[in-house]
Motif scaffolding. Structure first.
Motif, PDB file in Angstrom:
ATOM      1  N   GLU A 136       1.003  -1.254  -0.025  1.00 21.04           N
ATOM      2  CA  GLU A 136      -0.163   0.025   0.068  1.00 21.04           C
ATOM      3  C   GLU A 136       0.878   1.250   0.115  1.00 21.04           C
ATOM      4  O   GLU A 136       0.765   2.130  -0.597  1.00 21.04           O
ATOM      5  CB  GLU A 136      -0.837   0.111   1.132  1.00 21.04           C
ATOM      6  CG  GLU A 136      -2.095  -1.042   1.157  1.00 21.04           C
ATOM      7  CD  GLU A 136      -2.855  -1.226   2.510  1.00 21.04           C
ATOM      8  OE1 GLU A 136      -2.476  -0.357   3.527  1.00 21.04           O
ATOM      9  OE2 GLU A 136      -3.639  -1.954   2.516  1.00 21.04           O
ATOM     10  N   ARG A 137       2.061   1.168   0.538  1.00 21.43           N
ATOM     11  CA  ARG A 137       2.976   2.196   0.723  1.00 21.43           C
ATOM     12  C   ARG A 137       3.909   2.326  -0.487  1.00 21.43           C
ATOM     13  O   ARG A 137       4.806   3.254  -0.458  1.00 21.43           O
ATOM     14  CB  ARG A 137       3.496   2.276   1.995  1.00 21.43           C
ATOM     15  CG  ARG A 137       2.696   2.560   3.105  1.00 21.43           C
ATOM     16  CD  ARG A 137       3.093   2.408   4.521  1.00 21.43           C
ATOM     17  NE  ARG A 137       2.292   2.667   5.580  1.00 21.43           N
ATOM     18  CZ  ARG A 137       1.222   2.142   5.886  1.00 21.43           C
ATOM     19  NH1 ARG A 137       0.546   1.146   5.280  1.00 21.43           N
ATOM     20  NH2 ARG A 137       0.381   2.641   6.799  1.00 21.43           N
ATOM     21  N   GLY A 138       3.763   1.216  -1.369  1.00 23.68           N
ATOM     22  CA  GLY A 138       4.742   1.172  -2.384  1.00 23.68           C
ATOM     23  C   GLY A 138       6.484   0.827  -2.224  1.00 23.68           C
ATOM     24  O   GLY A 138       7.197   1.411  -2.833  1.00 23.68           O
ATOM     25  N   VAL A 139       6.635   0.292  -1.081  1.00 26.30           N
ATOM     26  CA  VAL A 139       7.797  -0.284  -0.423  1.00 26.30           C
ATOM     27  C   VAL A 139       7.847  -1.571  -0.085  1.00 26.30           C
ATOM     28  O   VAL A 139       6.988  -2.416  -0.015  1.00 26.30           O
ATOM     29  CB  VAL A 139       8.335   0.709   0.556  1.00 26.30           C
ATOM     30  CG1 VAL A 139       8.463   2.081   0.380  1.00 26.30           C
ATOM     31  CG2 VAL A 139       7.324   0.405   1.938  1.00 26.30           C
ATOM     32  N   GLY A 140       9.059  -2.158   0.082  1.00 30.66           N
ATOM     33  CA  GLY A 140       9.370  -3.523   0.544  1.00 30.66           C
ATOM     34  C   GLY A 140       8.903  -3.629   2.143  1.00 30.66           C
ATOM     35  O   GLY A 140       9.077  -2.775   2.815  1.00 30.66           O
ATOM     36  N   ALA A 141       8.727  -4.932   2.392  1.00 30.90           N
ATOM     37  CA  ALA A 141       8.454  -5.176   3.731  1.00 30.90           C
ATOM     38  C   ALA A 141       9.717  -5.003   4.667  1.00 30.90           C
ATOM     39  O   ALA A 141       9.494  -4.401   5.858  1.00 30.90           O
ATOM     40  CB  ALA A 141       8.098  -6.761   4.103  1.00 30.90           C
ATOM     41  N   ASP A 142      10.839  -5.205   4.108  1.00 32.72           N
ATOM     42  CA  ASP A 142      12.276  -4.563   4.758  1.00 32.72           C
ATOM     43  C   ASP A 142      12.320  -3.222   5.163  1.00 32.72           C
ATOM     44  O   ASP A 142      12.922  -2.900   6.054  1.00 32.72           O
ATOM     45  CB  ASP A 142      13.177  -5.397   3.930  1.00 32.72           C
ATOM     46  CG  ASP A 142      13.402  -4.728   2.491  1.00 32.72           C
ATOM     47  OD1 ASP A 142      12.284  -4.811   1.855  1.00 32.72           O
ATOM     48  OD2 ASP A 142      14.521  -4.332   2.016  1.00 32.72           O
ATOM     49  N   LEU A 167       9.692  -1.259   5.480  1.00 28.87           N
ATOM     50  CA  LEU A 167       9.027  -0.856   6.717  1.00 28.87           C
ATOM     51  C   LEU A 167       9.730  -1.489   7.984  1.00 28.87           C
ATOM     52  O   LEU A 167       9.657  -0.705   9.085  1.00 28.87           O
ATOM     53  CB  LEU A 167       7.522  -1.609   6.728  1.00 28.87           C
ATOM     54  CG  LEU A 167       6.552  -0.984   5.653  1.00 28.87           C
ATOM     55  CD1 LEU A 167       5.405  -1.453   5.573  1.00 28.87           C
ATOM     56  CD2 LEU A 167       6.922   0.503   5.703  1.00 28.87           C
ATOM     57  N   ALA A 168      10.294  -2.461   8.033  1.00 27.77           N
ATOM     58  CA  ALA A 168      10.876  -3.062   9.271  1.00 27.77           C
ATOM     59  C   ALA A 168      12.068  -2.179   9.407  1.00 27.77           C
ATOM     60  O   ALA A 168      12.134  -1.911  10.761  1.00 27.77           O
ATOM     61  CB  ALA A 168      11.389  -4.648   8.819  1.00 27.77           C
ATOM     62  N   ILE A 169      12.935  -1.781   8.701  1.00 30.95           N
ATOM     63  CA  ILE A 169      13.936  -0.855   9.132  1.00 30.95           C
ATOM     64  C   ILE A 169      13.425   0.497   9.413  1.00 30.95           C
ATOM     65  O   ILE A 169      14.106   1.325  10.430  1.00 30.95           O
ATOM     66  CB  ILE A 169      14.714  -0.819   7.967  1.00 30.95           C
ATOM     67  CG1 ILE A 169      15.710  -2.271   7.810  1.00 30.95           C
ATOM     68  CG2 ILE A 169      16.042   0.287   8.242  1.00 30.95           C
ATOM     69  CD1 ILE A 169      16.809  -2.315   6.651  1.00 30.95           C
ATOM     70  N   SER A 170      12.560   0.911   8.668  1.00 33.43           N
ATOM     71  CA  SER A 170      11.842   2.312   9.120  1.00 33.43           C
ATOM     72  C   SER A 170      11.269   2.192  10.601  1.00 33.43           C
ATOM     73  O   SER A 170      11.481   2.988  11.503  1.00 33.43           O
ATOM     74  CB  SER A 170      10.797   2.502   8.244  1.00 33.43           C
ATOM     75  OG  SER A 170      11.196   2.731   6.927  1.00 33.43           O
ATOM     76  N   ALA A 171      10.675   1.175  10.931  1.00 26.57           N
ATOM     77  CA  ALA A 171      10.260   0.898  12.290  1.00 26.57           C
ATOM     78  C   ALA A 171      11.610   0.999  13.291  1.00 26.57           C
ATOM     79  O   ALA A 171      11.392   1.783  14.320  1.00 26.57           O
ATOM     80  CB  ALA A 171       9.521  -0.242  12.413  1.00 26.57           C
ATOM     81  N   ALA A 172      12.496   0.462  13.061  1.00 29.28           N
ATOM     82  CA  ALA A 172      13.706   0.515  13.884  1.00 29.28           C
ATOM     83  C   ALA A 172      14.279   1.980  14.026  1.00 29.28           C
ATOM     84  O   ALA A 172      14.647   2.622  15.130  1.00 29.28           O
ATOM     85  CB  ALA A 172      14.746  -0.199  13.489  1.00 29.28           C
ATOM     86  N   LEU A 173      14.275   2.491  12.774  1.00 25.19           N
ATOM     87  CA  LEU A 173      14.763   3.854  12.593  1.00 25.19           C
ATOM     88  C   LEU A 173      14.083   4.909  13.620  1.00 25.19           C
ATOM     89  O   LEU A 173      14.376   6.056  13.954  1.00 25.19           O
ATOM     90  CB  LEU A 173      15.001   4.618  11.379  1.00 25.19           C
ATOM     91  CG  LEU A 173      16.046   3.678  10.541  1.00 25.19           C
ATOM     92  CD1 LEU A 173      15.869   4.245   8.927  1.00 25.19           C
ATOM     93  CD2 LEU A 173      17.397   4.000  11.017  1.00 25.19           C
ATOM     94  N   ALA A 174      12.884   4.755  13.505  1.00 27.27           N
ATOM     95  CA  ALA A 174      11.983   5.422  14.182  1.00 27.27           C
ATOM     96  C   ALA A 174      11.722   5.190  15.762  1.00 27.27           C
ATOM     97  O   ALA A 174      11.300   6.207  16.530  1.00 27.27           O
ATOM     98  CB  ALA A 174      10.331   5.189  13.825  1.00 27.27           C
ATOM     99  N   GLN A 175      12.644   4.361  16.403  1.00 28.49           N
ATOM    100  CA  GLN A 175      12.952   4.415  17.646  1.00 28.49           C
ATOM    101  C   GLN A 175      13.485   5.397  18.559  1.00 28.49           C
ATOM    102  O   GLN A 175      14.684   5.588  17.767  1.00 28.49           O
ATOM    103  CB  GLN A 175      13.140   2.953  18.286  1.00 28.49           C
ATOM    104  CG  GLN A 175      12.182   1.809  17.554  1.00 28.49           C
ATOM    105  CD  GLN A 175      10.705   1.990  17.800  1.00 28.49           C
ATOM    106  OE1 GLN A 175      10.212   2.281  19.212  1.00 28.49           O
ATOM    107  NE2 GLN A 175       9.921   1.913  16.919  1.00 28.49           N
ATOM    108  N   PRO A 176      13.214   5.926  19.504  1.00 28.27           N
ATOM    109  CA  PRO A 176      14.198   7.058  20.009  1.00 28.27           C
ATOM    110  C   PRO A 176      15.317   6.421  20.603  1.00 28.27           C
ATOM    111  O   PRO A 176      16.495   7.438  20.523  1.00 28.27           O
ATOM    112  CB  PRO A 176      13.005   7.636  21.170  1.00 28.27           C
ATOM    113  CG  PRO A 176      12.286   6.711  21.434  1.00 28.27           C
ATOM    114  CD  PRO A 176      12.003   5.818  20.239  1.00 28.27           C
ATOM    115  N   TRP A 177      15.438   5.518  20.727  1.00 30.97           N
ATOM    116  CA  TRP A 177      16.543   4.759  21.162  1.00 30.97           C
ATOM    117  C   TRP A 177      17.661   4.255  19.995  1.00 30.97           C
ATOM    118  O   TRP A 177      18.877   3.437  20.448  1.00 30.97           O
ATOM    119  CB  TRP A 177      16.391   3.604  22.290  1.00 30.97           C
ATOM    120  CG  TRP A 177      15.365   2.664  21.795  1.00 30.97           C
ATOM    121  CD1 TRP A 177      13.925   2.828  22.242  1.00 30.97           C
ATOM    122  CD2 TRP A 177      15.262   1.501  20.832  1.00 30.97           C
ATOM    123  NE1 TRP A 177      13.262   1.707  21.595  1.00 30.97           N
ATOM    124  CE2 TRP A 177      14.038   1.223  20.743  1.00 30.97           C
ATOM    125  CE3 TRP A 177      16.292   1.068  20.120  1.00 30.97           C
ATOM    126  CZ2 TRP A 177      13.680   0.109  19.795  1.00 30.97           C
ATOM    127  CZ3 TRP A 177      16.140   0.087  19.162  1.00 30.97           C
ATOM    128  CH2 TRP A 177      14.858  -0.579  19.136  1.00 30.97           C
TER     129      TRP A 177
END
Length: 86
Positions: free
Chosen positions: A15-21, A23-33
């Motif tokens: 839906e976002r025009g990207v790979g699942a990988d 999104l996974a790395i984006s999730a990790a990058l979005a963490q404040p730590w």
């Protein structure tokens, strides 16, 4: 992995025009730590997909999906420890 979980993740990525990988790395990058996120890319295609990751790609809708798909850590590690590692 769980096919139903995988399908939801792949659908969100599509839906976002990207790979699942991405999104996974984006999730990790979005963490404040998270200062550094390692990529396991072994092909140029995967590296390109990984490099498309950004904390800005991670939104509240994805965070809610991740929370709904999360499993308790003991359950995850128990299942993982039973895998046949060749």
């Amino acid at each position: 992995g769980n096919p139903a979980v995988n399908e939801q993740v792949y659908q969100a990525a599509q839906e976002r025009g990207v790979g699942a990988d991405t999104l996974a790395i984006s999730a990790a990058l979005a963490q404040p730590w998270s200062d550094i996120v390692l990529s396991g890319a072994v092909t140029v295609e995967t590296l390109r997909s990984n490099l498309a990751a950004s904390p800005d790609r991670w939104d509240d809708e994805l965070a809610q999906l991740a929370a709904a798909l999360a499993r308790p850590a003991p359950e995850y590690w128990s299942e993982r420890s039973q895998r046949a590692w060749a």
